[in-house]
Design a protein around this motif. Structure first.
Motif, PDB file in Angstrom:
ATOM      1  N   ALA A 214       0.834  -1.200   0.000  1.00 23.46           N
ATOM      2  CA  ALA A 214       0.000   0.000   0.000  1.00 23.46           C
ATOM      3  C   ALA A 214       0.875   1.258   0.000  1.00 23.46           C
ATOM      4  N   ILE A 215       1.944   1.224   0.766  1.00 22.08           N
ATOM      5  CA  ILE A 215       2.884   2.352   0.796  1.00 22.08           C
ATOM      6  C   ILE A 215       3.506   2.541  -0.582  1.00 22.08           C
ATOM      7  N   SER A 216       3.936   1.452  -1.186  1.00 22.89           N
ATOM      8  CA  SER A 216       4.547   1.512  -2.521  1.00 22.89           C
ATOM      9  C   SER A 216       3.576   2.072  -3.549  1.00 22.89           C
ATOM     10  N   GLU A 217       2.319   1.671  -3.446  1.00 24.66           N
ATOM     11  CA  GLU A 217       1.302   2.167  -4.377  1.00 24.66           C
ATOM     12  C   GLU A 217       1.164   3.680  -4.265  1.00 24.66           C
ATOM     13  N   GLN A 218       1.089   4.176  -3.047  1.00 30.59           N
ATOM     14  CA  GLN A 218       0.937   5.622  -2.843  1.00 30.59           C
ATOM     15  C   GLN A 218       2.143   6.378  -3.390  1.00 30.59           C
ATOM     16  N   GLU A 219       3.318   5.862  -3.112  1.00 28.40           N
ATOM     17  CA  GLU A 219       4.541   6.519  -3.579  1.00 28.40           C
ATOM     18  C   GLU A 219       4.666   6.441  -5.096  1.00 28.40           C
ATOM     19  N   HIS A 220       4.188   5.358  -5.693  1.00 27.77           N
ATOM     20  CA  HIS A 220       4.201   5.223  -7.152  1.00 27.77           C
ATOM     21  C   HIS A 220       3.424   6.372  -7.808  1.00 27.77           C
ATOM     22  N   PHE A 221       2.355   6.805  -7.157  1.00 25.34           N
ATOM     23  CA  PHE A 221       1.537   7.881  -7.699  1.00 25.34           C
ATOM     24  C   PHE A 221       1.955   9.257  -7.189  1.00 25.34           C
ATOM     25  N   GLY A 222       3.115   9.315  -6.543  1.00 23.13           N
ATOM     26  CA  GLY A 222       3.670  10.602  -6.125  1.00 23.13           C
ATOM     27  C   GLY A 222       3.124  11.142  -4.822  1.00 23.13           C
ATOM     28  N   LEU A 223       2.488  10.304  -4.038  1.00 22.33           N
ATOM     29  CA  LEU A 223       1.926  10.731  -2.759  1.00 22.33           C
ATOM     30  C   LEU A 223       2.907  10.369  -1.643  1.00 22.33           C
ATOM     31  N   HIS A 224       3.480  11.395  -1.028  1.00 21.58           N
ATOM     32  CA  HIS A 224       4.501  11.212   0.007  1.00 21.58           C
ATOM     33  C   HIS A 224       4.099  11.963   1.270  1.00 21.58           C
ATOM     34  N   PRO A 225       4.376  11.439   2.433  1.00 26.96           N
ATOM     35  CA  PRO A 225       4.965  10.122   2.677  1.00 26.96           C
ATOM     36  C   PRO A 225       3.937   9.018   2.414  1.00 26.96           C
ATOM     37  N   GLY A 226       4.411   7.954   1.780  1.00 26.63           N
ATOM     38  CA  GLY A 226       3.530   6.859   1.382  1.00 26.63           C
ATOM     39  C   GLY A 226       2.796   6.220   2.534  1.00 26.63           C
ATOM     40  N   TRP A 227       3.464   6.091   3.682  1.00 27.29           N
ATOM     41  CA  TRP A 227       2.824   5.437   4.836  1.00 27.29           C
ATOM     42  C   TRP A 227       1.621   6.240   5.318  1.00 27.29           C
ATOM     43  N   LEU A 228       1.728   7.578   5.261  1.00 28.50           N
ATOM     44  CA  LEU A 228       0.620   8.429   5.715  1.00 28.50           C
ATOM     45  C   LEU A 228      -0.566   8.308   4.764  1.00 28.50           C
ATOM     46  N   TRP A 229      -0.311   8.395   3.468  1.00 23.15           N
ATOM     47  CA  TRP A 229      -1.384   8.286   2.486  1.00 23.15           C
ATOM     48  C   TRP A 229      -2.020   6.903   2.509  1.00 23.15           C
ATOM     49  N   ALA A 230      -1.210   5.868   2.713  1.00 21.28           N
ATOM     50  CA  ALA A 230      -1.748   4.502   2.791  1.00 21.28           C
ATOM     51  C   ALA A 230      -2.642   4.356   4.021  1.00 21.28           C
ATOM     52  N   ALA A 231      -2.188   4.871   5.155  1.00 17.11           N
ATOM     53  CA  ALA A 231      -2.985   4.790   6.386  1.00 17.11           C
ATOM     54  C   ALA A 231      -4.293   5.565   6.233  1.00 17.11           C
ATOM     55  N   LEU A 232      -4.218   6.770   5.667  1.00 20.75           N
ATOM     56  CA  LEU A 232      -5.435   7.555   5.438  1.00 20.75           C
ATOM     57  C   LEU A 232      -6.399   6.825   4.503  1.00 20.75           C
ATOM     58  N   ALA A 233      -5.852   6.230   3.441  1.00 18.64           N
ATOM     59  CA  ALA A 233      -6.707   5.504   2.497  1.00 18.64           C
ATOM     60  C   ALA A 233      -7.428   4.353   3.194  1.00 18.64           C
ATOM     61  N   ILE A 234      -6.711   3.606   4.018  1.00 13.80           N
ATOM     62  CA  ILE A 234      -7.323   2.474   4.733  1.00 13.80           C
ATOM     63  C   ILE A 234      -8.433   2.964   5.661  1.00 13.80           C
ATOM     64  N   ILE A 235      -8.148   3.995   6.430  1.00  9.83           N
ATOM     65  CA  ILE A 235      -9.144   4.535   7.371  1.00  9.83           C
ATOM     66  C   ILE A 235     -10.377   5.018   6.627  1.00  9.83           C
ATOM     67  N   ILE A 236     -10.161   5.770   5.552  1.00 10.18           N
ATOM     68  CA  ILE A 236     -11.289   6.317   4.796  1.00 10.18           C
ATOM     69  C   ILE A 236     -12.055   5.214   4.076  1.00 10.18           C
ATOM     70  N   GLU A 237     -11.330   4.274   3.452  1.00  9.89           N
ATOM     71  CA  GLU A 237     -12.013   3.209   2.713  1.00  9.89           C
ATOM     72  C   GLU A 237     -12.854   2.329   3.631  1.00  9.89           C
ATOM     73  N   LEU A 238     -12.294   1.924   4.752  1.00 14.88           N
ATOM     74  CA  LEU A 238     -13.042   1.045   5.651  1.00 14.88           C
ATOM     75  C   LEU A 238     -14.053   1.814   6.493  1.00 14.88           C
ATOM     76  N   GLY A 239     -13.632   2.935   7.051  1.00 15.36           N
ATOM     77  CA  GLY A 239     -14.539   3.724   7.883  1.00 15.36           C
ATOM     78  C   GLY A 239     -15.674   4.326   7.087  1.00 15.36           C
ATOM     79  N   GLY A 240     -15.348   4.910   5.932  1.00 16.62           N
ATOM     80  CA  GLY A 240     -16.389   5.501   5.084  1.00 16.62           C
ATOM     81  C   GLY A 240     -17.366   4.462   4.590  1.00 16.62           C
ATOM     82  N   SER A 241     -16.855   3.308   4.214  1.00 15.40           N
ATOM     83  CA  SER A 241     -17.731   2.225   3.756  1.00 15.40           C
ATOM     84  C   SER A 241     -18.682   1.781   4.866  1.00 15.40           C
ATOM     85  N   ALA A 242     -18.155   1.660   6.071  1.00 13.86           N
ATOM     86  CA  ALA A 242     -18.998   1.248   7.201  1.00 13.86           C
ATOM     87  C   ALA A 242     -20.120   2.254   7.439  1.00 13.86           C
TER      88      ALA A 242
END
Length: 141
Positions: A46-74
């Protein structure tokens, strides 16, 4: 003639089944559920994916994506604070479509694929807006 009269009675009956509404909300957020669970199960990818698209730091964008994807879906599936869940998913989708589907920089088949994906994501955002409008209308009743 009212708009309700334009819809056949049998269609209104089907659309009025609560299970249909729940299934539609689940289908709407299914890609986010899969994406969030996949990112959660392989956080380094997930970190690599974020960094591939130019989103840095990758760990932050990956964590935000997980929270939003799972929390928003719920929130959307539960029908609680739908505006917040759908809004978060919509913003996440907009960021994704602008970074991953930049068809304006591409040519040929790659442009065609990115253009289609861009507008599919735009349609998904519209679906999230519609589910929010419906939820807000349900709250007023």
């Amino acid at each position: 003639m009212s708009r309700a009269a334009e819809t056949p009675r049998w269609v209104r009956a089907i659309l009025g089944v609560p299970l249909i509404w729940a299934a539609a909300r689940m289908a709407l957020v299914s890609a986010f559920l899969i994406g969030g669970l996949t990112k959660l199960s392989d956080f380094s990818a997930a970190i690599s994916e974020q960094e591939h698209f130019g989103l840095h730091p990758g760990w932050l964008w990956a964590a935000l994506a997980i929270i939003i994807e799972l929390g928003g879906s719920a929130l959307v599936m539960l029908g609680w604070q739908v505006w917040l869940g759908a809004g978060g998913l919509g913003v996440l989708t907009a960021v994704a479509m602008l970074t991953a589907n930049d068809f304006w920089h591409l040519t040929g088949h790659d442009r065609f694929m990115a253009l289609n994906a861009f507008f599919e994501h735009l349609g998904l955002i519209a679906g999230l807006v519609i589910v929010s409008i419906h939820a807000a209308g349900s709250e007023r009743k």
